[in-house]
Design a protein around this motif. Structure first.
Motif, mmCIF file in Angstrom:
data_model
loop_
_atom_site.group_PDB
_atom_site.id
_atom_site.type_symbol
_atom_site.label_atom_id
_atom_site.label_comp_id
_atom_site.label_asym_id
_atom_site.label_seq_id
_atom_site.Cartn_x
_atom_site.Cartn_y
_atom_site.Cartn_z
ATOM 1 N N THR A 141 -37.662 11.285 -1.021
ATOM 2 C CA THR A 141 -38.105 9.951 -0.587
ATOM 3 C C THR A 141 -37.035 8.900 -0.898
ATOM 4 O O THR A 141 -36.791 7.991 -0.100
ATOM 5 C CB THR A 141 -39.443 9.550 -1.259
ATOM 6 O OG1 THR A 141 -39.315 9.670 -2.678
ATOM 7 C CG2 THR A 141 -40.594 10.423 -0.776
ATOM 8 N N HIS A 165 -45.049 7.944 -3.932
ATOM 9 C CA HIS A 165 -43.842 8.474 -3.285
ATOM 10 C C HIS A 165 -42.877 9.067 -4.298
ATOM 11 O O HIS A 165 -41.751 9.393 -3.948
ATOM 12 C CB HIS A 165 -43.151 7.387 -2.463
ATOM 13 C CG HIS A 165 -43.982 6.905 -1.303
ATOM 14 N ND1 HIS A 165 -44.384 7.735 -0.277
ATOM 15 C CD2 HIS A 165 -44.536 5.688 -1.033
ATOM 16 C CE1 HIS A 165 -45.130 7.058 0.588
ATOM 17 N NE2 HIS A 165 -45.242 5.819 0.150
ATOM 18 N N HIS A 218 -53.581 9.857 0.813
ATOM 19 C CA HIS A 218 -54.005 10.840 -0.179
ATOM 20 C C HIS A 218 -53.777 10.326 -1.599
ATOM 21 O O HIS A 218 -53.398 11.093 -2.487
ATOM 22 C CB HIS A 218 -53.332 12.196 0.065
ATOM 23 C CG HIS A 218 -51.836 12.148 0.308
ATOM 24 N ND1 HIS A 218 -50.971 11.439 -0.483
ATOM 25 C CD2 HIS A 218 -51.068 12.738 1.255
ATOM 26 C CE1 HIS A 218 -49.737 11.604 -0.039
ATOM 27 N NE2 HIS A 218 -49.767 12.377 1.030
ATOM 28 N N VAL A 251 -43.925 15.102 1.740
ATOM 29 C CA VAL A 251 -43.748 15.925 0.535
ATOM 30 C C VAL A 251 -45.016 16.721 0.224
ATOM 31 O O VAL A 251 -44.960 17.906 -0.083
ATOM 32 C CB VAL A 251 -43.359 15.040 -0.667
ATOM 33 C CG1 VAL A 251 -43.446 15.808 -1.982
ATOM 34 C CG2 VAL A 251 -41.956 14.483 -0.479
ATOM 35 N N ARG A 252 -46.156 16.089 0.319
ATOM 36 C CA ARG A 252 -47.397 16.764 -0.051
ATOM 37 C C ARG A 252 -48.005 17.538 1.132
ATOM 38 O O ARG A 252 -48.510 18.641 0.972
ATOM 39 C CB ARG A 252 -48.418 15.750 -0.585
ATOM 40 C CG ARG A 252 -49.604 16.436 -1.222
ATOM 41 C CD ARG A 252 -50.595 15.461 -1.808
ATOM 42 N NE ARG A 252 -49.995 14.553 -2.780
ATOM 43 C CZ ARG A 252 -50.678 13.688 -3.506
ATOM 44 N NH1 ARG A 252 -51.986 13.611 -3.385
ATOM 45 N NH2 ARG A 252 -50.067 12.885 -4.355
ATOM 46 N N SER A 276 -40.927 18.549 0.254
ATOM 47 C CA SER A 276 -40.676 19.363 -0.945
ATOM 48 C C SER A 276 -41.867 20.300 -1.102
ATOM 49 O O SER A 276 -42.204 21.006 -0.158
ATOM 50 C CB SER A 276 -40.463 18.486 -2.180
ATOM 51 O OG SER A 276 -40.027 19.274 -3.256
ATOM 52 N N LYS A 277 -42.517 20.272 -2.253
ATOM 53 C CA LYS A 277 -43.715 21.086 -2.531
ATOM 54 C C LYS A 277 -43.704 22.453 -1.862
ATOM 55 O O LYS A 277 -43.132 23.383 -2.375
ATOM 56 C CB LYS A 277 -44.961 20.303 -2.153
ATOM 57 C CG LYS A 277 -45.102 19.046 -3.033
ATOM 58 C CD LYS A 277 -46.467 18.825 -3.530
ATOM 59 C CE LYS A 277 -46.581 17.558 -4.347
ATOM 60 N NZ LYS A 277 -46.785 17.784 -5.756
HETATM 61 C C1 LIG Z 1 -46.530 12.208 -1.163
HETATM 62 C C2 LIG Z 1 -45.610 12.526 -2.293
HETATM 63 N N1 LIG Z 1 -44.357 12.024 -2.277
HETATM 64 C C3 LIG Z 1 -43.496 12.278 -3.265
HETATM 65 C C4 LIG Z 1 -43.865 13.049 -4.340
HETATM 66 C C5 LIG Z 1 -42.884 13.290 -5.449
HETATM 67 O O1 LIG Z 1 -42.525 14.654 -5.497
HETATM 68 P P1 LIG Z 1 -41.893 15.262 -6.802
HETATM 69 O O2 LIG Z 1 -42.959 15.262 -7.852
HETATM 70 O O3 LIG Z 1 -41.480 16.644 -6.408
HETATM 71 O O4 LIG Z 1 -40.733 14.431 -7.192
HETATM 72 C C6 LIG Z 1 -45.146 13.595 -4.402
HETATM 73 C C7 LIG Z 1 -45.577 14.405 -5.529
HETATM 74 O O5 LIG Z 1 -46.745 14.650 -5.768
HETATM 75 C C8 LIG Z 1 -46.049 13.317 -3.358
HETATM 76 O O6 LIG Z 1 -47.290 13.796 -3.357
#
Ligand SMILES: Cc1ncc(COP(=O)(O)O)c(C=O)c1O
Length: 384
Positions: A141, A165, A218, A251-252, A276-277
């Motif tokens: 992000t 984020h 969410h 990411v989610r 990611s995730k």
């Molecule tokens: C929508 C969203 N963006 C960004 C992130 C940040 O990811 P990370 O914890 O891998 O840095 C998350 C983590 O839960 C998320 O749900």
């Protein structure tokens, strides 16, 4: 799945909580952790605020099941807070990661799997013409915001109030250690409220670099809200009018709602997206995808990390995307999610409990009606 109450973590055996093995190993580890880890644990996996029955330390996972350090078995409805989309130790993913490990993971240059994966991501996600890789969702992000600023020469990013984020100073939900300067270039709108987005765009004037948005609302601790397609289209138009970047934080949701960007079914293409995730089924990997118009800006910034080019997670990601496609996993998650939703609704009704079950079937969020402080959510309730 459920982010902060653990209510969706099911105990695999039907017996009451007192049947579980005593938390001897977990208690001992918590004691040792308190001496050498700040707060005993930190971040989203700190079990301190969760019900006492929720374990802090886990030992093992296989398929949909996980075991804590005392040997108690659970159905992992949390999916390790998102990353484990195909189940723990998925054979094809593990084989791909181990084969790459057998060559090398961290080297003086990326492996060929980086190009293979970038090509696969570009083929898989409609709006993507290129891909960059990192390790965590916060990396992704943050890189999106940097690219948006590099391309536009402007500063301001708009985010939905309450959206998560990541954990960098610009976006962490906790104020400790964050300065006003860290947040100075942010503006806020309300998710699904186009008027509020219009007002935030107006307030940004000629300094709007981008709008970041999640595929649906969410926010942890609140009933989930699916996106209004008119809102998604409206954000796209606002960005087009201002020459700013639309950034989708996938990411989610990424590869849980659609095998492509989560807004493809809505018909809205972002300029940049963060992932990611689930993309490597539990191996550490993040991605930034973008359209051709943003390629030069992406090439102009300097971002990197010691482990960002590690090849094994990229090999795991290629295998994950292959398995998601072969198993028609998005449809399977939806079918299972609907069955879970219907089963929980039936059990709640049979027990006289009023619940709110929100979010898409594959990413549900369960709260009990009127349970603002999660008192009910924290209490083990035997429904069979
Ligand atoms: C929508 C969203 N963006 C960004 C992130 C940040 O990811 P990370 O914890 O891998 O840095 C998350 C983590 O839960 C998320 O749900």
């Amino acid at each position: 799945m459920s982010q902060d109450t653990g209510v969706l973590t099911g105990h695999a055996q039907a017996g009451p909580p007192e049947d579980r093995r005593p938390r001897t190993a977990d208690s001992a580890l918590r004691r040792r952790a308190r001496a050498v880890i700040p707060g005993g644990m930190y971040g989203h996996q700190a079990a301190g605020p969760l019900p006492e029955q929720y374990p802090q330390f886990m030992r093992e996972g296989l398929g949909a099941r996980v075991w804590d350090v005392d040997g108690n078995e659970y159905v992992d409805l949390m999916c390790s807070y998102g990353p484990v989309v195909l189940g723990h130790r998925h054979p094809a993913v593990e084989a791909a990661a181990l084969a790459q490990d057998g060559l090398a993971d961290c080297q003086n240059g990326p492996g060929e799997v980086m190009v293979d994966l970038a090509e696969l991501m570009v083929q898989t996600v409609q709006h993507a013409d290129w891909a960059m890789f990192a390790k965590n969702g916060t990396d992704a992000t943050t890189i999106c915001c940097t690219i948006a600023r590099a391309r536009t020469g402007r500063s301001r990013i708009l985010a939905a109030t309450g959206a998560y984020h990541g954990a960098a100073p610009w976006c962490t939900p906790r104020p400790a250690g964050v300065t006003a300067a860290d947040r100075a270039n942010l503006g806020y709108y309300t998710f699904n409220d186009l008027d509020s987005a219009r007002a935030a765009v107006q307030a940004a004037g000629d300094d709007l670099a981008g709008i970041i948005v999640s595929p649906f609302r969410h926010d942890a601790g609140f009933d989930q809200e699916l996106v209004d397609p008119d809102f998604a289209r409206g954000l796209r138009e606002l960005c087009d009018q201002a020459g700013a970047a639309l950034i989708l934080d996938d990411v989610r949701c990424g590869f849980r709602l659609h095998l492509g960007s989560s807004w493809e079914p809505v018909g809205v293409s972002p300029d940049l997206s963060a992932w990611s995730k689930a993309i490597a089924n539990g191996r550490g990997l993040a991605a930034v995808l973008g359209s051709g118009a943003y390629a030069d800006a992406a090439a102009s910034i300097f971002v990197t990390g010691s482990f960002w080019f590690s090849a094994s997670a990229m090999a795991a990601s290629i295998a994950t995307i292959g398995a998601l496609r072969e198993q028609d996993a998005i449809a399977a998650m939806n079918t299972m999610g609907v069955a879970l939703r219907d089963g929980i609704a039936a059990q709640a009704a049979a027990s006289g409990l009023e619940i709110n079950y929100t979010g898409p079937p594959s990413m549900p969020y369960l709260t009990f009606a009127g349970d603002r402080d999660y008192e009910l959510g924290r209490t083990p309730i035997m429904v069979s």
